[in-house]
Write a protein that holds these residues in place. Structure first.
Motif, PDB file in Angstrom:
ATOM      1  N   MET A  46       0.841  -1.193   0.000  1.00 45.94           N
ATOM      2  CA  MET A  46       0.000   0.000   0.000  1.00 45.94           C
ATOM      3  C   MET A  46       0.882   1.251   0.000  1.00 45.94           C
ATOM      4  SD  MET A  46      -2.862   1.277   2.749  1.00 45.94           S
ATOM      5  CE  MET A  46      -3.972  -0.104   2.416  1.00 45.94           C
ATOM      6  N   ASP A  47       0.558   2.173  -0.888  1.00 47.22           N
ATOM      7  CA  ASP A  47       1.295   3.434  -0.978  1.00 47.22           C
ATOM      8  C   ASP A  47       0.315   4.482  -1.506  1.00 47.22           C
ATOM      9  OD1 ASP A  47       2.931   5.609  -1.555  1.00 47.22           O
ATOM     10  OD2 ASP A  47       4.603   4.364  -2.248  1.00 47.22           O
ATOM     11  N   GLU A  48      -0.384   5.140  -0.584  1.00 46.98           N
ATOM     12  CA  GLU A  48      -1.436   6.076  -0.975  1.00 46.98           C
ATOM     13  C   GLU A  48      -0.885   7.262  -1.753  1.00 46.98           C
ATOM     14  OE1 GLU A  48      -3.556   7.066   2.577  1.00 46.98           O
ATOM     15  OE2 GLU A  48      -4.594   5.131   2.671  1.00 46.98           O
ATOM     16  N   LYS A  49       0.327   7.701  -1.435  1.00 43.88           N
ATOM     17  CA  LYS A  49       0.912   8.833  -2.169  1.00 43.88           C
ATOM     18  C   LYS A  49       1.211   8.451  -3.614  1.00 43.88           C
ATOM     19  CE  LYS A  49       2.827  11.435   1.710  1.00 43.88           C
ATOM     20  NZ  LYS A  49       4.049  12.034   2.323  1.00 43.88           N
ATOM     21  N   GLU A  50       1.702   7.237  -3.815  1.00 49.06           N
ATOM     22  CA  GLU A  50       1.963   6.778  -5.183  1.00 49.06           C
ATOM     23  C   GLU A  50       0.657   6.600  -5.944  1.00 49.06           C
ATOM     24  OE1 GLU A  50       4.106   5.343  -8.607  1.00 49.06           O
ATOM     25  OE2 GLU A  50       4.403   6.780  -6.986  1.00 49.06           O
ATOM     26  N   ALA A  51      -0.368   6.119  -5.250  1.00 49.13           N
ATOM     27  CA  ALA A  51      -1.684   5.990  -5.880  1.00 49.13           C
ATOM     28  C   ALA A  51      -2.182   7.361  -6.328  1.00 49.13           C
ATOM     29  CB  ALA A  51      -2.675   5.366  -4.902  1.00 49.13           C
ATOM     30  N   LEU A  52      -2.051   8.356  -5.438  1.00 49.99           N
ATOM     31  CA  LEU A  52      -2.477   9.715  -5.774  1.00 49.99           C
ATOM     32  C   LEU A  52      -1.711  10.244  -6.979  1.00 49.99           C
ATOM     33  CD1 LEU A  52      -4.219  12.187  -4.825  1.00 49.99           C
ATOM     34  CD2 LEU A  52      -2.186  12.947  -3.581  1.00 49.99           C
ATOM     35  N   ARG A  53      -0.415   9.991  -7.021  1.00 52.06           N
ATOM     36  CA  ARG A  53       0.403  10.457  -8.152  1.00 52.06           C
ATOM     37  C   ARG A  53      -0.070   9.829  -9.465  1.00 52.06           C
ATOM     38  NH1 ARG A  53       4.608   9.230 -11.446  1.00 52.06           N
ATOM     39  NH2 ARG A  53       4.684   7.048 -10.737  1.00 52.06           N
ATOM     40  N   LEU A  54      -0.356   8.550  -9.418  1.00 54.66           N
ATOM     41  CA  LEU A  54      -0.788   7.857 -10.630  1.00 54.66           C
ATOM     42  C   LEU A  54      -2.160   8.345 -11.080  1.00 54.66           C
ATOM     43  CD1 LEU A  54       0.451   4.276  -9.703  1.00 54.66           C
ATOM     44  CD2 LEU A  54       1.366   5.746 -11.513  1.00 54.66           C
ATOM     45  N   PHE A  55      -3.072   8.527 -10.143  1.00 51.23           N
ATOM     46  CA  PHE A  55      -4.388   9.057 -10.509  1.00 51.23           C
ATOM     47  C   PHE A  55      -4.241  10.444 -11.135  1.00 51.23           C
ATOM     48  CE2 PHE A  55      -6.101   6.452  -6.713  1.00 51.23           C
ATOM     49  CZ  PHE A  55      -6.223   5.319  -7.502  1.00 51.23           C
ATOM     50  N   GLY A  56      -3.279  11.219 -10.604  1.00 50.02           N
ATOM     51  CA  GLY A  56      -3.039  12.546 -11.163  1.00 50.02           C
ATOM     52  C   GLY A  56      -2.550  12.483 -12.593  1.00 50.02           C
ATOM     53  N   LEU A  57      -1.673  11.496 -12.894  1.00 47.54           N
ATOM     54  CA  LEU A  57      -1.195  11.328 -14.270  1.00 47.54           C
ATOM     55  C   LEU A  57      -2.357  11.025 -15.213  1.00 47.54           C
ATOM     56  CD1 LEU A  57       2.048   9.173 -13.827  1.00 47.54           C
ATOM     57  CD2 LEU A  57       1.907  11.585 -14.469  1.00 47.54           C
ATOM     58  N   ALA A  58      -3.249  10.136 -14.770  1.00 54.06           N
ATOM     59  CA  ALA A  58      -4.400   9.798 -15.608  1.00 54.06           C
ATOM     60  C   ALA A  58      -5.319  10.999 -15.781  1.00 54.06           C
ATOM     61  CB  ALA A  58      -5.172   8.630 -14.981  1.00 54.06           C
ATOM     62  N   ALA A  59      -5.494  11.772 -14.714  1.00 50.84           N
ATOM     63  CA  ALA A  59      -6.341  12.968 -14.800  1.00 50.84           C
ATOM     64  C   ALA A  59      -5.743  13.981 -15.769  1.00 50.84           C
ATOM     65  CB  ALA A  59      -6.511  13.589 -13.411  1.00 50.84           C
ATOM     66  N   GLU A  60      -4.423  14.107 -15.771  1.00 50.54           N
ATOM     67  CA  GLU A  60      -3.767  15.031 -16.710  1.00 50.54           C
ATOM     68  C   GLU A  60      -4.036  14.633 -18.155  1.00 50.54           C
ATOM     69  OE1 GLU A  60       0.352  15.134 -15.731  1.00 50.54           O
ATOM     70  OE2 GLU A  60       0.028  16.064 -13.770  1.00 50.54           O
ATOM     71  N   ASN A  61      -4.269  13.335 -18.371  1.00 50.93           N
ATOM     72  CA  ASN A  61      -4.606  12.845 -19.716  1.00 50.93           C
ATOM     73  C   ASN A  61      -6.092  12.991 -20.024  1.00 50.93           C
ATOM     74  OD1 ASN A  61      -1.953  12.068 -20.118  1.00 50.93           O
ATOM     75  ND2 ASN A  61      -2.292   9.945 -19.504  1.00 50.93           N
ATOM     76  N   GLY A  62      -6.844  13.594 -19.066  1.00 50.91           N
ATOM     77  CA  GLY A  62      -8.278  13.791 -19.280  1.00 50.91           C
ATOM     78  C   GLY A  62      -9.105  12.557 -19.017  1.00 50.91           C
ATOM     79  N   ASN A  63      -8.579  11.624 -18.214  1.00 53.88           N
ATOM     80  CA  ASN A  63      -9.280  10.367 -17.955  1.00 53.88           C
ATOM     81  C   ASN A  63     -10.282  10.536 -16.825  1.00 53.88           C
ATOM     82  OD1 ASN A  63      -9.247   7.600 -16.244  1.00 53.88           O
ATOM     83  ND2 ASN A  63      -9.127   7.163 -18.426  1.00 53.88           N
ATOM     84  N   GLU A  64     -11.527  10.138 -17.055  1.00 57.73           N
ATOM     85  CA  GLU A  64     -12.581  10.311 -16.056  1.00 57.73           C
ATOM     86  C   GLU A  64     -12.294   9.545 -14.776  1.00 57.73           C
ATOM     87  OE1 GLU A  64     -16.262   7.693 -16.924  1.00 57.73           O
ATOM     88  OE2 GLU A  64     -15.452   8.175 -18.908  1.00 57.73           O
ATOM     89  N   TYR A  65     -11.704   8.348 -14.900  1.00 56.17           N
ATOM     90  CA  TYR A  65     -11.404   7.550 -13.720  1.00 56.17           C
ATOM     91  C   TYR A  65     -10.253   8.161 -12.924  1.00 56.17           C
ATOM     92  CZ  TYR A  65     -14.517   4.092 -15.728  1.00 56.17           C
ATOM     93  OH  TYR A  65     -15.624   3.453 -16.234  1.00 56.17           O
ATOM     94  N   GLY A  66      -9.335   8.841 -13.635  1.00 58.48           N
ATOM     95  CA  GLY A  66      -8.281   9.555 -12.938  1.00 58.48           C
ATOM     96  C   GLY A  66      -8.861  10.664 -12.079  1.00 58.48           C
ATOM     97  N   TYR A  67      -9.769  11.458 -12.669  1.00 62.55           N
ATOM     98  CA  TYR A  67     -10.416  12.529 -11.915  1.00 62.55           C
ATOM     99  C   TYR A  67     -11.235  11.966 -10.752  1.00 62.55           C
ATOM    100  CZ  TYR A  67      -9.303  16.090 -15.443  1.00 62.55           C
ATOM    101  OH  TYR A  67      -8.662  16.962 -16.271  1.00 62.55           O
ATOM    102  N   TYR A  68     -11.974  10.915 -11.015  1.00 64.54           N
ATOM    103  CA  TYR A  68     -12.836  10.329  -9.981  1.00 64.54           C
ATOM    104  C   TYR A  68     -12.009   9.849  -8.793  1.00 64.54           C
ATOM    105  CZ  TYR A  68     -15.776   6.792  -7.709  1.00 64.54           C
ATOM    106  OH  TYR A  68     -16.461   6.042  -6.786  1.00 64.54           O
ATOM    107  N   ASN A  69     -10.916   9.155  -9.073  1.00 60.00           N
ATOM    108  CA  ASN A  69     -10.107   8.631  -7.970  1.00 60.00           C
ATOM    109  C   ASN A  69      -9.298   9.722  -7.280  1.00 60.00           C
ATOM    110  OD1 ASN A  69     -10.415   5.601  -7.702  1.00 60.00           O
ATOM    111  ND2 ASN A  69     -10.159   5.784  -9.910  1.00 60.00           N
TER     112      ASN A  69
END
Length: 439
Positions: free
Chosen positions: A258-281
């Motif tokens: 478990m690494d919540e900070k890494e999870a947040l970073r990855l969700f941010g990368l997906a959000a930067e690509n305009g991914n709805e699941y990135g924004y949601y998470n």
């Protein structure tokens, strides 16, 4: 692909069917159109496919597809004959311009396939896969139908695999999905689908299937390979793979700690690509304080962006935010509307919020029975359910008053630090006999 077409048509076909960058599709379609203008018979087949099946991201137009098939048939394209048949368009008008019979055209395309043309191999595979061979030529008896259908599925799979080994993406799709899902009598075998896909990963542009590889490995609980494909997808910016890896780090139970900070970073990368699941998470992380300081305002912004991209589950959290005024001005009527809209669409919805609305008559007439049902469905893991059920039994709303039961619900929430439940508890005291009563 072999020398079955002009250089122009061959390059056009390559750009549409042998690589997965959508930015190059228009160039491929343009080259196929040029081959059509030049009068190349088989070019009509490929352009017709674009209009019939939206290959190359061309907008579908059944009328244009049929016109192209007919012109290609008149020019002697055997591929057009099989294409029109697959589309269900081989009517009397089409047959009137055929140079050869359906059987002769099939045999000609089969000869191309045997000579190594991957698109002919794919086309022959389709002829078996969708039952054209079964219903046009074989016409088995009722007793022989199942056996014949299963045998044809294996023949189709063979041709799809041969085509995919030369890089044909739609052939890979049919072979991989056929094996992983057991489609059209192909035996369902996810492990074999993955083994085969691994064997051709350097021969076919699989970028649209990286996430499918992740999903299948996760289903088999082979998390090492699932995470490997997540990282393969990350290299090409596949947001679904990025989010999937983020969820692995968030949950910490699928081969990675478990690494919540890494999870947040990855969700941010997906959000930067305009991914709805990135924004949601990202919204979920800020809402719950996972890998970051809890920030309802930020959470609301991310949930709204996810919703704007079509992620309706974001409305679950937005409903809660509006009901309690978390990160947004409190608006319980909007909270009710969002929750009810999800329920009406038979999608997941915040049952505890809708329960509070029906309990307190927010946006609707009170309905105590429905409120109680919604709280029970939501479960006592939600403070709102505990408080709502406590109020129902404390006040006898649609049920017989039961102080003991009411207090048990309040205690549940209060023991976990909920201030509102603690305030409710002040209304009651224990008798010397251990019974709860109102003060």
């Amino acid at each position: 692909m072999g020398r079955f077409y002009s250089d122009t048509l061959e390059e056009g076909v390559r750009l549409i069917y042998f690589q997965a960058d959508p930015a190059l599709f228009p160039q491929g379609v343009k080259l196929v159109e040029q081959a059509v203008v030049a009068g190349e018979p088989d070019a009509y087949y490929y352009l017709a496919r674009c209009y019939a099946w939206e290959d190359g991201n061309v907008e579908g137009d059944e009328r244009k597809a049929k016109e192209l098939y007919k012109k290609g048939i008149a020019l002697g394209s055997d591929l057009c004959v099989l294409g029109a048949d697959r589309m269900g368009a081989l009517n009397e008008e089409m047959k009137a311009v055929m140079v050869r019979s359906l059987r002769e055209s099939y045999d000609a395309v089969l000869k191309m396939a045997e000579a190594g043309d991957p698109m002919a191999q794919y086309t022959v595979g389709l002829f078996y896969f969708w039952g054209d061979m079964l219903f046009r030529f074989q016409k088995p008896s009722k007793e022989e139908f199942d056996r014949c259908e299963k045998e044809n599925a294996q023949v189709a799979l063979k041709w799809f695999c041969r085509s995919a080994e030369q890089g044909c993406i739609p052939a890979f799709r049919n072979a991989f999905n056929g094996m992983r899902g057991g489609i059209n009598s192909i035996p369902k075998d996810p492990k074999e689908a993955l083994r085969w896909a691994e064997s051709v990963k350097d021969k076919v542009d699989m970028r649209d299937y990286y996430y499918s590889m992740v999903v299948e490995y996760q289903r088999l609980k082979d998390y090492g390979n699932a995470n490997r494909w997540c990282r393969v997808g990350m290299e090409v910016g596949d947001s679904s793979c990025i989010v999937s890896l983020g969820l692995v780090y968030l949950e910490g139970d699928k081969g990675l700690p478990m690494d919540e900070k890494e999870a947040l970073r990855l969700f941010g990368l997906a959000a930067e690509n305009g991914n709805e699941y990135g924004y949601y998470n990202m919204g979920r992380c800020y809402y719950n304080g996972w890998g970051c300081a809890q920030d309802y305002r930020q959470a609301v912004e991310y949930f709204k962006k996810a919703r704007d991209l079509g992620h309706t589950t974001a409305d679950m959290f937005l409903s809660r935010c509006y009901y309690y005024g978390r990160g947004v001005q409190q608006d319980q009527l909007t909270a009710f509307r969002l929750a009810k809209a999800l329920r009406d669409k038979e999608q997941d919805y915040p049952r505890e919020i809708l329960g509070l609305c029906y309990l307190n008559g927010i946006g609707t007439m009170p309905d105590y029975a429905l409120a109680r049902s919604l709280f029970e469905q939501a479960g006592t893991g939600y403070y709102a359910s505990c408080i709502g059920l406590g109020d129902i039994y404390s006040k006898g709303l649609g049920v017989e008053e039961d102080i003991q039961k009411a207090v048990s619900y309040y205690e549940n929430a209060a023991s976990r630090g909920n201030a509102e439940a603690s305030e409710r508890m002040k209304q009651f005291k224990k008798t010397i006999f251990g019974k709860w009563k109102r003060r």
